[in-house]
Enzyme design. Structure first.
Site, PDB file in Angstrom:
ATOM      1  N   LYS A 142       0.810  -1.216   0.000  1.00 14.71           N
ATOM      2  CA  LYS A 142       0.000   0.000   0.000  1.00 14.71           C
ATOM      3  C   LYS A 142       0.846   1.270   0.000  1.00 14.71           C
ATOM      4  O   LYS A 142       0.467   2.280  -0.588  1.00 14.71           O
ATOM      5  CB  LYS A 142      -0.977  -0.033   1.183  1.00 14.71           C
ATOM      6  CG  LYS A 142      -2.047  -1.105   0.977  1.00 14.71           C
ATOM      7  CD  LYS A 142      -2.737  -1.522   2.254  1.00 14.71           C
ATOM      8  CE  LYS A 142      -3.691  -0.491   2.765  1.00 14.71           C
ATOM      9  NZ  LYS A 142      -4.519  -1.047   3.868  1.00 14.71           N
ATOM     10  N   GLY A 167      -8.763  -4.327   7.705  1.00 16.44           N
ATOM     11  CA  GLY A 167      -8.744  -3.442   8.867  1.00 16.44           C
ATOM     12  C   GLY A 167      -7.709  -3.810   9.936  1.00 16.44           C
ATOM     13  O   GLY A 167      -7.675  -3.218  11.007  1.00 16.44           O
ATOM     14  N   LYS A 217      -2.309  11.136   7.790  1.00 12.35           N
ATOM     15  CA  LYS A 217      -3.109  11.980   8.664  1.00 12.35           C
ATOM     16  C   LYS A 217      -4.449  11.281   8.854  1.00 12.35           C
ATOM     17  O   LYS A 217      -4.988  10.681   7.933  1.00 12.35           O
ATOM     18  CB  LYS A 217      -3.325  13.344   8.015  1.00 12.35           C
ATOM     19  CG  LYS A 217      -4.190  14.240   8.858  1.00 12.35           C
ATOM     20  CD  LYS A 217      -3.870  15.691   8.647  1.00 12.35           C
ATOM     21  CE  LYS A 217      -4.719  16.562   9.551  1.00 12.35           C
ATOM     22  NZ  LYS A 217      -4.314  16.464  10.959  1.00 12.35           N
ATOM     23  N   HIS A 260     -16.300   6.373   3.390  1.00 10.51           N
ATOM     24  CA  HIS A 260     -15.557   5.465   2.522  1.00 10.51           C
ATOM     25  C   HIS A 260     -16.348   5.323   1.221  1.00 10.51           C
ATOM     26  O   HIS A 260     -17.477   4.856   1.228  1.00 10.51           O
ATOM     27  CB  HIS A 260     -15.404   4.111   3.228  1.00 10.51           C
ATOM     28  CG  HIS A 260     -14.756   3.055   2.384  1.00 10.51           C
ATOM     29  ND1 HIS A 260     -13.577   2.421   2.751  1.00 10.51           N
ATOM     30  CD2 HIS A 260     -15.115   2.507   1.201  1.00 10.51           C
ATOM     31  CE1 HIS A 260     -13.262   1.542   1.817  1.00 10.51           C
ATOM     32  NE2 HIS A 260     -14.168   1.567   0.873  1.00 10.51           N
ATOM     33  N   LYS A 269     -16.377  -3.415   6.736  1.00 14.26           N
ATOM     34  CA  LYS A 269     -17.658  -2.938   6.213  1.00 14.26           C
ATOM     35  C   LYS A 269     -18.822  -3.797   6.697  1.00 14.26           C
ATOM     36  O   LYS A 269     -18.689  -5.009   6.843  1.00 14.26           O
ATOM     37  CB  LYS A 269     -17.610  -2.962   4.685  1.00 14.26           C
ATOM     38  CG  LYS A 269     -16.518  -2.058   4.129  1.00 14.26           C
ATOM     39  CD  LYS A 269     -16.149  -2.423   2.714  1.00 14.26           C
ATOM     40  CE  LYS A 269     -14.917  -1.638   2.271  1.00 14.26           C
ATOM     41  NZ  LYS A 269     -14.320  -2.167   1.041  1.00 14.26           N
ATOM     42  N   ARG A 324      -9.222  -7.567  -6.653  1.00 13.05           N
ATOM     43  CA  ARG A 324     -10.051  -8.785  -6.660  1.00 13.05           C
ATOM     44  C   ARG A 324     -11.515  -8.393  -6.705  1.00 13.05           C
ATOM     45  O   ARG A 324     -11.838  -7.212  -6.633  1.00 13.05           O
ATOM     46  CB  ARG A 324      -9.800  -9.557  -5.364  1.00 13.05           C
ATOM     47  CG  ARG A 324     -10.024  -8.636  -4.165  1.00 13.05           C
ATOM     48  CD  ARG A 324     -10.064  -9.328  -2.856  1.00 13.05           C
ATOM     49  NE  ARG A 324      -9.807  -8.418  -1.756  1.00 13.05           N
ATOM     50  CZ  ARG A 324     -10.673  -7.597  -1.199  1.00 13.05           C
ATOM     51  NH1 ARG A 324     -11.919  -7.548  -1.631  1.00 13.05           N
ATOM     52  NH2 ARG A 324     -10.334  -6.792  -0.213  1.00 13.05           N
ATOM     53  N   ARG A 353     -24.408  -7.071   5.409  1.00 12.98           N
ATOM     54  CA  ARG A 353     -23.638  -8.288   5.666  1.00 12.98           C
ATOM     55  C   ARG A 353     -24.211  -8.979   6.903  1.00 12.98           C
ATOM     56  O   ARG A 353     -24.308  -8.361   7.974  1.00 12.98           O
ATOM     57  CB  ARG A 353     -22.167  -7.958   5.919  1.00 12.98           C
ATOM     58  CG  ARG A 353     -21.488  -7.357   4.725  1.00 12.98           C
ATOM     59  CD  ARG A 353     -19.981  -7.358   4.920  1.00 12.98           C
ATOM     60  NE  ARG A 353     -19.331  -6.579   3.884  1.00 12.98           N
ATOM     61  CZ  ARG A 353     -18.030  -6.565   3.689  1.00 12.98           C
ATOM     62  NH1 ARG A 353     -17.228  -7.282   4.464  1.00 12.98           N
ATOM     63  NH2 ARG A 353     -17.486  -5.833   2.728  1.00 12.98           N
TER      64      ARG A 353
HETATM   65  P1  ADP Z   1      -7.848  -2.371   4.807  1.00 14.14           P
HETATM   66  O1  ADP Z   1      -7.079  -2.722   3.581  1.00 14.14           O
HETATM   67  O2  ADP Z   1      -7.351  -3.046   6.043  1.00 14.14           O
HETATM   68  O3  ADP Z   1      -9.340  -2.492   4.608  1.00 14.14           O
HETATM   69  P2  ADP Z   1      -7.970   0.503   4.324  1.00 14.14           P
HETATM   70  O4  ADP Z   1      -6.760   1.290   3.974  1.00 14.14           O
HETATM   71  O5  ADP Z   1      -8.907   0.149   3.198  1.00 14.14           O
HETATM   72  O6  ADP Z   1      -7.526  -0.832   5.078  1.00 14.14           O
HETATM   73  O7  ADP Z   1      -8.801   1.245   5.455  1.00 14.14           O
HETATM   74  C1  ADP Z   1      -9.917   0.654   6.042  1.00 14.14           C
HETATM   75  C2  ADP Z   1     -10.739   1.684   6.779  1.00 14.14           C
HETATM   76  O8  ADP Z   1      -9.942   2.345   7.787  1.00 14.14           O
HETATM   77  C3  ADP Z   1     -11.267   2.814   5.924  1.00 14.14           C
HETATM   78  O9  ADP Z   1     -12.442   2.472   5.242  1.00 14.14           O
HETATM   79  C4  ADP Z   1     -11.481   3.911   6.950  1.00 14.14           C
HETATM   80  O10 ADP Z   1     -12.663   3.684   7.680  1.00 14.14           O
HETATM   81  C5  ADP Z   1     -10.312   3.711   7.903  1.00 14.14           C
HETATM   82  N1  ADP Z   1      -9.168   4.579   7.526  1.00 14.14           N
HETATM   83  C6  ADP Z   1      -8.107   4.234   6.773  1.00 14.14           C
HETATM   84  N2  ADP Z   1      -7.258   5.274   6.594  1.00 14.14           N
HETATM   85  C7  ADP Z   1      -7.788   6.321   7.270  1.00 14.14           C
HETATM   86  C8  ADP Z   1      -7.393   7.703   7.481  1.00 14.14           C
HETATM   87  N3  ADP Z   1      -6.271   8.217   6.958  1.00 14.14           N
HETATM   88  N4  ADP Z   1      -8.210   8.484   8.231  1.00 14.14           N
HETATM   89  C9  ADP Z   1      -9.364   7.991   8.765  1.00 14.14           C
HETATM   90  N5  ADP Z   1      -9.784   6.707   8.611  1.00 14.14           N
HETATM   91  C10 ADP Z   1      -9.016   5.882   7.873  1.00 14.14           C
END
Ligand code: ADP
Length: 451
Positions: free
Chosen positions: A116, A165, A201, A208, A237, A292, A338
C-alpha cells in the site's frame, strides 16, 4: 471461453462464482476443507476435491494442494474469489507457470497494489490526491514522530501489507504514537508476515467511497460507478450502498475519472476497486486498490445490470470488454447488509454452530447470496459472514423500505447474527438521512443502543 474452472474459495463467494459459471456453460470444480464437506459450494459444483484440514493454512491457503486439485481435474482457470489467495501475487505466478489462467489481474499489479505504501507513492507522483503522510515505509519511531508532527495529529499508522482493517492504529499525540507504531508493526508482522507500516493523517469523520473498475487485457478500462461503504465496525464494512448518498453529479464524474486514471497507472486488467476516503469538505483521497472481486460487488451489479463475476471470467479468457463507458447506465439504488454469525451484544463475538431455524426473505427486488441452509453447521474456523442480503429500489427510500421488510422476514437461529443490528440501523434517523461517518457504529453503541 473456458470449459472448466476451479474455485479456490468457500462460502457464499464460491457459490456466487459457481452460479456465474453455470450461466456461462462452464463446468466447475470446488475445493473444500474437512470442515466444509457439507457446504453448499461442494454440492453445487460439478466436481469437488478435499484439499486439507479445517485450518485455512492447511486447505484454502495450501497452494500445492490447490494446484494439484486443478491439475488432476484438468481445469483451464482458477477463480480465487476474495480473501484467502485472491491477493497473493505468488499464487497468481504459480498458476501462470502451471499454464492455468488466474482469474484476476497480472501478478505485477497484485504485487504493486499489495504494497500500500508503494501504491500511494505511485499515485502521489502522478497527481492523484492522497492523504498527507509519510513518503513510504517508516523505519523507526523517530521518523514516525517527525512525520506525525509534520502532518499534525491525529494520525493513523497502517500496515503496508494490510487488509481487513488489521494492523491499523490511531494516535493523538507523541506518547500515543510510539506505542501505536510498535503495536501496528507487531500486528502487521503477525497477520501479514510483514511488519512494514506507514503513516497518514487521520481524517476526522470520513466516508468510505470506492469505485468499481473493469479492464480487459488490451487496455480498455471502464468504471461501474461508486459504492458507499461508510458503515463499518473496526474498519470492516457492514452495510454498502450504490450510489453514494453524498456524491453529486460533478463529484461523481470526477471520482470516476480519477479511479480510471489510478487503474491505468497500475496497467490494470480484470476487476478491481479503487478505495477513497472523503472528508467533511467533500475532498477525496486515494486510499488503496483492491485487486479482486469485493464482497460488496452485488450492489454495483444491481444498479448497472452488469454481472461482474461473468465479466471477470470473460476478460480472463481473453475477450474484449463488450461496453464502453458511455454504454454503462445506472438504475435506482441498491443496498447490501452483511449478515455475520456474531453476537453484536457481546462485542461481536463469533457465534458458530448449527442453524436450526432458517427462513430466508424473498419477494420482489431481494437478492440473497449465501451458502447456508437448514441444519448447516457454521464452522468456527473461517470468516463469520454467512449471508449477504441485497435489495434494489428505484430510489434510496424505496431500497430502505425493501431492506426493512426483508430483514423482518429473515430468521436465523439459534446462532446469533447481525440481523437485529441491521434492523435497528434501518430505523436510525442519521442513517436514514444518509448523514453518517465511519464512526457511526461506535457512536450508535456508545449512545446506549442495545439489540
Ligand atoms: P484495509 O485494507 O485493512 O481495509 P484501508 O486502507 O482500506 O484498510 O482502510 C480501512 C478503513 O480504515 C477505511 O475504510 C477507513 O474507515 C479507515 N481509515 C483508513 N485510513 C484512514 C485515514 N487516513 N483516516 C481515517 N480513517 C481511515
Amino acid at each position: 471461453m473456458f470449459n472448466k474452472i476451479l474455485i479456490a474459495n468457500r462460502g457464499e463467494v464460491a457459490v456466487r462464482i459457481i452460479r456465474a459459471c453455470r450461466e456461462l456453460g462452464i463446468r466447475t470444480v470446488a475445493v473444500f476443507s474437512k470442515a466444509d464437506r457439507e457446504s453448499l459450494h461442494v454440492r453445487l459444483a460439478d466436481q469437488a476435491i478435499c484439499v486439507g484440514d479445517s485450518a485455512s493454512q492447511e486447505s484454502y491457503l495450501n497452494i500445492p494442494a490447490i494446484i494439484s486439485a486443478a491439475e488432476i481435474t484438468d481445469v483451464e482457470a482458477i477463480h480465487p474469489g476474495y480473501g484467502f489467495l485472491a491477493e497473493n501475487s505468488h499464487f497468481a505466478e504459480v498458476c501462470q507457470s502451471c499454464q492455468i489462467t488466474f482469474i484476476g489481474p497480472r501478478p505485477e499489479a497484485i504485487r504493486l497494489m499489495g504494497d500500500k505504501a508503494e501504491a500511494l507513492k505511485l499515485m502521489k507522483k502522478n497527481g492523484i490526491p492522497t492523504v498527507p503522510g509519510s513518503d513510504g515505509i517508516i523505519k523507526d519511531s523517530d521518523e514516525a514522530l517527525k512525520v506525525a508532527r509534520r502532518v499534525k495529529y491525529p494520525v493513523i499508522v497502517k500496515a503496508a501489507g494490510g487488509g481487513g482493517g488489521k494492523g491499523m492504529r490511531t494516535a493523538h499525540n507523541d506518547g500515543h504514537l510510539v506505542s501505536a507504531f510498535m503495536t501496528a508493526q507487531a500486528e502487521a508482522e503477525k497477520a501479514f508476515s510483514n511488519p512494514a507500516v506507514y503513516i497518514e493523517k487521520y481524517i476526522e469523520e470520513p466516508r468510505h467511497v470506492e469505485v468499481q473498475i473493469l479492464a480487459d487485457n488490451y487496455g480498455a478500462t471502464v468504471h461501474l460507478g461508486e459504492r458507499d461503504c461508510t458503515i463499518q465496525r473496526n474498519h470492516q464494512k457492514l452495510i454498502e450502498e450504490a450510489p453514494s448518498p453524498i456524491l453529486g453529479g460533478k463529484l461523481r464524474r470526477r471520482i470516476g475519472e480519477v479511479a480510471l486514471k489510478c487503474a491505468r497507472l497500475a496497467h490494470y486488467n480484470n476487476a478491481g476497486t479503487i478505495e477513497f476516503l472523503v472528508d467533511k469538505d467533500r475532498n477525496f483521497y486515494f486510499m488503496e486498490m483492491n485487486t479482486r472481486i469485493q464482497v460488496e460487488h452485488p450492489v454495483t451489479e444491481l444498479v448497472t445490470g452488469i454481472d461482474i463475476v461473468k465479466e471477470q471470467i470473460r476478460i480472463a479468457s481473453g475477450e474484449r470488454l463488450r461496453f464502453r463507458q458511455e454504454n454503462i447506465r445506472f438504475h435506482g439504488w441498491a443496498i447490501e447488509c452483511r449478515i455475520n454469525a456474531e453476537d453484536p451484544d457481546k462485542g461481536f463475538t463469533p457465534s458458530p454452530g448449527y442453524i436450526k431455524t432458517y427462513r430466508p426473505p424473498g419477494g420482489p427486488r431481494v437478492r440473497l447470496d449465501t451458502h447456508i441452509y437448514p441444519n448447516y453447521l457454521v464452522p468456527p474456523f473461517y470468516d463469520s459472514m454467512i449471508a449477504k442480503l441485497i435489495v434494489h429500489g428505484n430510489d434510496r427510500q424505496e431500497a430502505i423500505n425493501i431492506m426493512k421488510r426483508a430483514l423482518d422476514e429473515f430468521e436465523i437461529g439459534p446462532v446469533k447474527t447481525t440481523i437485529p443490528l441491521h434492523q435497528k440501523i434501518f430505523r436510525n434517523p442519521a442513517f436514514l438521512r444518509g448523514q453518517v461517518s465511519t464512526h457511526f457504529i461506535e457512536t450508535f453503541f456508545s449512545n446506549g443502543n442495545k439489540i
